[in-house]
Design a protein around this motif. Structure first.
Motif, PDB file in Angstrom:
ATOM      1  N   SER A 209       0.851  -1.185   0.000  1.00 23.46           N
ATOM      2  CA  SER A 209       0.000   0.000   0.000  1.00 23.46           C
ATOM      3  C   SER A 209       0.888   1.237   0.000  1.00 23.46           C
ATOM      4  O   SER A 209       2.051   1.190   0.407  1.00 23.46           O
ATOM      5  N   SER A 210       0.340   2.349  -0.460  1.00 26.40           N
ATOM      6  CA  SER A 210       1.140   3.584  -0.482  1.00 26.40           C
ATOM      7  C   SER A 210       1.555   3.986   0.926  1.00 26.40           C
ATOM      8  O   SER A 210       2.651   4.509   1.140  1.00 26.40           O
ATOM      9  N   ALA A 211       0.687   3.727   1.917  1.00 22.70           N
ATOM     10  CA  ALA A 211       1.022   4.074   3.301  1.00 22.70           C
ATOM     11  C   ALA A 211       2.216   3.277   3.787  1.00 22.70           C
ATOM     12  O   ALA A 211       3.103   3.811   4.476  1.00 22.70           O
ATOM     13  N   LEU A 212       2.280   1.995   3.431  1.00 23.85           N
ATOM     14  CA  LEU A 212       3.400   1.163   3.872  1.00 23.85           C
ATOM     15  C   LEU A 212       4.662   1.477   3.082  1.00 23.85           C
ATOM     16  O   LEU A 212       5.753   1.560   3.650  1.00 23.85           O
ATOM     17  N   ARG A 213       4.498   1.696   1.786  1.00 24.28           N
ATOM     18  CA  ARG A 213       5.674   1.982   0.954  1.00 24.28           C
ATOM     19  C   ARG A 213       6.385   3.251   1.428  1.00 24.28           C
ATOM     20  O   ARG A 213       7.608   3.352   1.346  1.00 24.28           O
ATOM     21  N   ARG A 214       5.615   4.224   1.941  1.00 23.54           N
ATOM     22  CA  ARG A 214       6.227   5.470   2.418  1.00 23.54           C
ATOM     23  C   ARG A 214       7.111   5.234   3.641  1.00 23.54           C
ATOM     24  O   ARG A 214       7.964   6.062   3.947  1.00 23.54           O
ATOM     25  N   ARG A 215       6.895   4.140   4.331  1.00 24.86           N
ATOM     26  CA  ARG A 215       7.702   3.846   5.529  1.00 24.86           C
ATOM     27  C   ARG A 215       9.043   3.211   5.184  1.00 24.86           C
ATOM     28  O   ARG A 215       9.872   2.998   6.062  1.00 24.86           O
ATOM     29  N   PHE A 216       9.230   2.872   3.916  1.00 19.20           N
ATOM     30  CA  PHE A 216      10.474   2.234   3.480  1.00 19.20           C
ATOM     31  C   PHE A 216      11.259   3.146   2.545  1.00 19.20           C
ATOM     32  O   PHE A 216      10.673   3.872   1.743  1.00 19.20           O
ATOM     33  N   ASN A 217      12.560   3.079   2.638  1.00 21.45           N
ATOM     34  CA  ASN A 217      13.425   3.555   1.574  1.00 21.45           C
ATOM     35  C   ASN A 217      13.809   2.333   0.747  1.00 21.45           C
ATOM     36  O   ASN A 217      14.202   1.298   1.313  1.00 21.45           O
ATOM     37  N   THR A 218      13.708   2.439  -0.563  1.00 22.32           N
ATOM     38  CA  THR A 218      13.947   1.293  -1.442  1.00 22.32           C
ATOM     39  C   THR A 218      15.316   1.383  -2.094  1.00 22.32           C
ATOM     40  O   THR A 218      15.696   2.428  -2.635  1.00 22.32           O
ATOM     41  N   VAL A 219      16.054   0.285  -2.018  1.00 22.51           N
ATOM     42  CA  VAL A 219      17.329   0.159  -2.725  1.00 22.51           C
ATOM     43  C   VAL A 219      17.196  -1.017  -3.680  1.00 22.51           C
ATOM     44  O   VAL A 219      16.884  -2.136  -3.265  1.00 22.51           O
ATOM     45  N   VAL A 220      17.387  -0.757  -4.956  1.00 21.31           N
ATOM     46  CA  VAL A 220      17.268  -1.796  -5.976  1.00 21.31           C
ATOM     47  C   VAL A 220      18.631  -2.429  -6.205  1.00 21.31           C
ATOM     48  O   VAL A 220      19.596  -1.734  -6.555  1.00 21.31           O
ATOM     49  N   LEU A 221      18.713  -3.736  -5.973  1.00 24.04           N
ATOM     50  CA  LEU A 221      19.964  -4.459  -6.202  1.00 24.04           C
ATOM     51  C   LEU A 221      19.965  -4.995  -7.630  1.00 24.04           C
ATOM     52  O   LEU A 221      19.102  -5.808  -7.985  1.00 24.04           O
ATOM     53  N   PRO A 222      20.889  -4.551  -8.468  1.00 21.67           N
ATOM     54  CA  PRO A 222      20.880  -4.965  -9.869  1.00 21.67           C
ATOM     55  C   PRO A 222      21.588  -6.300 -10.064  1.00 21.67           C
ATOM     56  O   PRO A 222      22.312  -6.786  -9.180  1.00 21.67           O
ATOM     57  N   VAL A 223      21.370  -6.900 -11.228  1.00 23.00           N
ATOM     58  CA  VAL A 223      22.184  -8.056 -11.598  1.00 23.00           C
ATOM     59  C   VAL A 223      23.603  -7.556 -11.815  1.00 23.00           C
ATOM     60  O   VAL A 223      23.824  -6.364 -12.075  1.00 23.00           O
ATOM     61  N   PRO A 224      24.601  -8.424 -11.685  1.00 25.34           N
ATOM     62  CA  PRO A 224      25.996  -7.968 -11.874  1.00 25.34           C
ATOM     63  C   PRO A 224      26.168  -7.226 -13.189  1.00 25.34           C
ATOM     64  O   PRO A 224      25.662  -7.644 -14.237  1.00 25.34           O
TER      65      PRO A 224
END
Length: 360
Positions: A209-224
């Motif tokens: 949910s948008s409410a929960l997503r706002r509580r996280f900072n997202t870091v995307v781990l890429p493929v090598p």
């Protein structure tokens, strides 16, 4: 730890963590065992001033790890996002080990994960006999982390039902967990935070949910980013697994590792390394983790049933098994790749023969 098949990160790398703690003179956030700099050094590896070698736990952009660690030094939770096999679980375990010395406060997300796994449950025998009481309360890993001021880990967050996910909102925003049955609450101690992982391919399963997503900072781990980087990751993890599994001594076969990585990268990209030939992509992710599994299995074959040297015949069946997840469509993808790419590379003649010998 000799009888344990896979020690927790804080056990396996206890010496490195202890040495970093000794030399770490930088500011540590409340409740942290190491400073953010030392946590990042533990993840990325390096050599300390006294010559102590810290083995890399993550091979990739250092900045990503700095952003992840900096997030955890604030009041924000961290969401590690990526396709399967991008070391999300591995990174979350090592972050928890370095920050709080305990990576075991874990909630495994599935479609059947109940709210009790995130909040708390009850010992129903005591509940029926005594009624609601602190002794009848069964703490979740998240509640325990709040009491201890530690890191709680949640695996595959987007696989958890949406109503269970939303139990995290109050925990992450207010840093409290109400227990209305006891007319009390658990307040998080300093050092508490949450690291969650989610799979890129699970979008639409149970989106946050948008409410929960706002509580996280997202870091995307890429493929090598490069073949050499992926080869390094595979070779390092294969060596670690070989020691843990006590596989007989066998040549690691860097050439075969490079070949398996090349096959996986070309099929993932739908294009050969030289950019000249387009190929079909299979249904599976063909992740770095699967390459590690193929090579580890190949080494076991070479050691137990061969002469100890890793050869094309030891990895061919594993590569085919990783590619052909769908018996119909993926079989066509694999056969076309073998005939149009593998066959045309003279230096891969042994691999071509081995692939042809694998039962269809």
């Amino acid at each position: 730890m000799g009888e344990v098949l896979r020690p927790h990160a804080e056990q396996e790398y206890a010496e490195e963590l202890a040495r970093l703690a000794e030399v770490d003179e930088r500011v540590r956030p409340p409740g942290w065992r190491l400073s953010p700099w030392a946590v990042t050094e533990y993840l990325m590896g390096g050599e300390l001033a006294d010559g102590t070698v810290i083995t890399p736990k993550y091979v990739g952009p250092r900045r990503l790890m700095e952003v992840a660690v900096a997030t955890l030094a604030t009041d924000r939770a961290l969401l590690l996002l990526g396709v399967p096999g991008t070391a999300k679980t591995w990174v979350s375990e090592h972050l928890a080990a370095a920050i709080s010395g305990d990576s075991t406060l874990l909630v495994q997300g599935t479609a059947g994960t109940p709210e009790e796994a995130v909040r708390y449950g009850w010992n129903y025998a005591r509940l029926l006999a005594e009624g609601p009481s602190p002794e009848a309360l069964v703490e979740s890993p998240v509640m325990r982390a709040m009491r201890l001021g530690s890191v709680a880990r949640i695996e595959e967050l987007t696989r958890i039902p949406s109503d269970v996910q939303d139990a995290l909102i109050t925990i992450l925003s207010e840093k409290t967990l109400p227990v209305p049955e006891l007319n009390t609450e658990v307040q998080a101690h300093r050092g508490f935070t949450v690291i969650a992982t989610a799979n890129d391919r699970d979008r639409g399963v149970n989106e946050l949910s948008s409410a929960l997503r706002r509580r996280f900072n997202t870091v995307v781990l890429p493929v090598p980013g490069s073949a050499e980087e992926e080869v390094e990751i595979v070779a390092r993890r294969v060596a670690q697994l070989g020691r843990a599994l006590e596989l007989p001594e066998a040549a690691t076969g860097l050439a075969e590792i490079r070949r398996v990585v090349t096959v996986f990268r070309e099929l993932r990209a739908g294009l050969t390394e030289d950019g000249r030939t387009k190929v079909k992509t299979p249904s599976g992710p063909l992740s770095t983790a699967e390459a590690i599994s193929v090579i580890t299995g190949g080494i076991a074959l070479a050691a137990h049933f061969g002469d100890g040297e890793l050869r094309a015949s030891d990895v061919a069946a594993g590569v085919r098994g990783a590619v052909v997840q769908d018996a119909v469509s993926d079989r066509v993808v694999w056969q076309e790749y073998v005939e149009t790419v593998v066959r045309e590379r003279p230096e891969w003649a042994d691999f071509y023969r081995a692939c042809r010998e694998v039962p269809a």
